[in-house]
Motif scaffolding. Sequence first.
Motif, PDB file in Angstrom:
ATOM      1  N   SER A  78     101.825 101.808  51.902  1.00 25.38           N
ATOM      2  CA  SER A  78     103.155 101.335  52.056  1.00 25.38           C
ATOM      3  C   SER A  78     104.195 101.506  51.181  1.00 25.38           C
ATOM      4  O   SER A  78     105.374 101.168  51.487  1.00 25.38           O
ATOM      5  N   GLU A  79     104.107 102.414  50.179  1.00 21.89           N
ATOM      6  CA  GLU A  79     105.010 102.709  49.569  1.00 21.89           C
ATOM      7  C   GLU A  79     105.402 104.281  49.446  1.00 21.89           C
ATOM      8  O   GLU A  79     106.415 104.646  48.974  1.00 21.89           O
ATOM      9  N   LEU A  80     104.816 104.912  50.312  1.00 22.77           N
ATOM     10  CA  LEU A  80     104.975 106.478  50.193  1.00 22.77           C
ATOM     11  C   LEU A  80     105.443 106.838  51.584  1.00 22.77           C
ATOM     12  O   LEU A  80     104.905 106.522  52.526  1.00 22.77           O
ATOM     13  N   SER A  81     106.050 107.911  51.743  1.00 21.75           N
ATOM     14  CA  SER A  81     106.093 108.555  53.124  1.00 21.75           C
ATOM     15  C   SER A  81     105.066 109.472  53.590  1.00 21.75           C
ATOM     16  O   SER A  81     103.975 109.393  52.802  1.00 21.75           O
ATOM     17  N   LEU A  82     105.130 109.919  54.688  1.00 22.65           N
ATOM     18  CA  LEU A  82     104.050 110.656  55.244  1.00 22.65           C
ATOM     19  C   LEU A  82     103.532 111.867  54.349  1.00 22.65           C
ATOM     20  O   LEU A  82     102.503 112.216  54.303  1.00 22.65           O
ATOM     21  N   LEU A  83     104.825 112.804  54.298  1.00 27.88           N
ATOM     22  CA  LEU A  83     104.464 113.815  53.410  1.00 27.88           C
ATOM     23  C   LEU A  83     103.966 113.515  51.794  1.00 27.88           C
ATOM     24  O   LEU A  83     103.342 114.167  51.356  1.00 27.88           O
ATOM     25  N   SER A  84     104.480 112.598  51.280  1.00 27.38           N
ATOM     26  CA  SER A  84     103.870 112.068  49.800  1.00 27.38           C
ATOM     27  C   SER A  84     102.420 111.732  50.105  1.00 27.38           C
ATOM     28  O   SER A  84     101.640 111.878  49.165  1.00 27.38           O
ATOM     29  N   MET A  85     102.160 110.939  51.312  1.00 23.30           N
ATOM     30  CA  MET A  85     100.742 110.545  51.376  1.00 23.30           C
ATOM     31  C   MET A  85      99.760 111.748  51.483  1.00 23.30           C
ATOM     32  O   MET A  85      98.633 112.019  51.120  1.00 23.30           O
ATOM     33  N   ILE A  86     100.366 112.741  52.033  1.00 24.24           N
ATOM     34  CA  ILE A  86      99.608 113.908  52.337  1.00 24.24           C
ATOM     35  C   ILE A  86      99.339 114.744  50.904  1.00 24.24           C
ATOM     36  O   ILE A  86      98.217 115.285  50.758  1.00 24.24           O
ATOM     37  N   LEU A  87     100.176 114.749  50.253  1.00 24.12           N
ATOM     38  CA  LEU A  87     100.428 115.502  49.026  1.00 24.12           C
ATOM     39  C   LEU A  87      99.487 114.806  47.888  1.00 24.12           C
ATOM     40  O   LEU A  87      98.707 115.335  47.233  1.00 24.12           O
ATOM     41  N   LEU A  88      99.541 113.369  47.988  1.00 21.07           N
ATOM     42  CA  LEU A  88      98.557 112.401  47.211  1.00 21.07           C
ATOM     43  C   LEU A  88      97.293 112.911  47.841  1.00 21.07           C
ATOM     44  O   LEU A  88      96.193 112.675  46.701  1.00 21.07           O
ATOM     45  N   TRP A  89      96.863 112.891  48.886  1.00 20.22           N
ATOM     46  CA  TRP A  89      95.342 113.146  49.377  1.00 20.22           C
ATOM     47  C   TRP A  89      95.058 114.363  49.076  1.00 20.22           C
ATOM     48  O   TRP A  89      93.845 114.423  48.449  1.00 20.22           O
ATOM     49  N   VAL A  90      95.674 115.328  49.130  1.00 22.10           N
ATOM     50  CA  VAL A  90      95.423 116.911  48.741  1.00 22.10           C
ATOM     51  C   VAL A  90      95.278 116.957  47.014  1.00 22.10           C
ATOM     52  O   VAL A  90      94.237 117.443  46.603  1.00 22.10           O
ATOM     53  N   VAL A  91      95.981 116.366  46.478  1.00 23.63           N
ATOM     54  CA  VAL A  91      95.884 116.227  44.911  1.00 23.63           C
ATOM     55  C   VAL A  91      94.656 115.463  44.753  1.00 23.63           C
ATOM     56  O   VAL A  91      93.941 116.063  43.511  1.00 23.63           O
ATOM     57  N   GLY A  92      94.464 114.232  45.146  1.00 27.14           N
ATOM     58  CA  GLY A  92      93.438 113.554  44.852  1.00 27.14           C
ATOM     59  C   GLY A  92      91.902 114.354  45.073  1.00 27.14           C
ATOM     60  O   GLY A  92      91.009 114.435  44.344  1.00 27.14           O
ATOM     61  N   TYR A  93      91.840 115.048  46.310  1.00 23.02           N
ATOM     62  CA  TYR A  93      90.836 115.584  46.664  1.00 23.02           C
ATOM     63  C   TYR A  93      90.439 116.981  45.693  1.00 23.02           C
ATOM     64  O   TYR A  93      89.416 116.946  45.235  1.00 23.02           O
ATOM     65  N   LEU A  94      91.763 117.742  45.268  1.00 28.13           N
ATOM     66  CA  LEU A  94      91.430 118.815  44.581  1.00 28.13           C
ATOM     67  C   LEU A  94      91.145 118.382  43.108  1.00 28.13           C
ATOM     68  O   LEU A  94      90.193 118.992  42.552  1.00 28.13           O
ATOM     69  N   ILE A  95      91.470 117.406  42.492  1.00 29.61           N
ATOM     70  CA  ILE A  95      91.133 116.888  41.164  1.00 29.61           C
ATOM     71  C   ILE A  95      89.761 116.497  41.119  1.00 29.61           C
ATOM     72  O   ILE A  95      89.085 116.922  40.317  1.00 29.61           O
ATOM     73  N   MET A  96      89.336 115.512  42.177  1.00 30.43           N
ATOM     74  CA  MET A  96      87.774 115.361  42.336  1.00 30.43           C
ATOM     75  C   MET A  96      86.859 116.237  42.467  1.00 30.43           C
ATOM     76  O   MET A  96      86.000 116.383  41.908  1.00 30.43           O
TER      77      MET A  96
END
Length: 235
Positions: A78-96
């Motif tokens: 609810s706080e992020l734009s679509l592009l920000s959510m995509i970037l967050l997903w990619v970062v979370g995946y790569l870190i894990m």
Amino acid sequence: MANFRTHLTGGFAVSGILGLVTYKAGLVNANEFLMCVLAGTVGGLLPDIDSDNSIPIKMGFDLASLATGFALIIHWRSELSLLSMILLWVVGYLIMRYVVFSIFTKLTVHRGIIHSVPYMSVLALSLTCVNYYLLDTSSIVSWFYGAFLFLGSMIHLGLDEAYSVDLLNRRLKRSSGTAMKFYKDSQRYYYLGLYAILLMFIFIAPPFDPFFRKINDPITWWLIKDSLLPEVLMR
């Protein structure tokens, strides 16, 4: 050492048969039966999560990385734009997938403390407690889930020990005794900490008496006996 296919088949076969017995005795319903079989099958693969190149650890971290990425975007959707959510997903995946996985593989040694009976006991009790306290599962069913996970892991360790025996040459391989172990002196402090955690889980575990009384109820075994007898003999 037994391979991935052997561990998968062994864990699934044993948990499947015992799961059917448990279901026919009326101890679990259909959904709980499937979860018991799943827990036993996963348990049959768990001890190899300390192997850097094993299939279970790769599959596990792939799934955990995907789940982490989705969990992050769901939390902040609810706080992020679509592009920000995509970037967050990619970062979370790569870190894990790469950072956490790299740290895990460096901290663990194959057939180390993870590949032991007390470690599997801790995981089984963890599953029992999570189901009882967090998922609001009954104590009896929670204990069944933990018991099946532990059973599957013991099948894994037992198979590894069996494969360390060379029956033809009547000798033990060097891997003998490295699978189903309770303690290793070179890792004494790790094992002391592990047993302390195990005691903690035993202390906070859900009530065991209802589970024990249920599986020792004579009516339970009469139900199993009746379900195994051919219909002709029942007439």
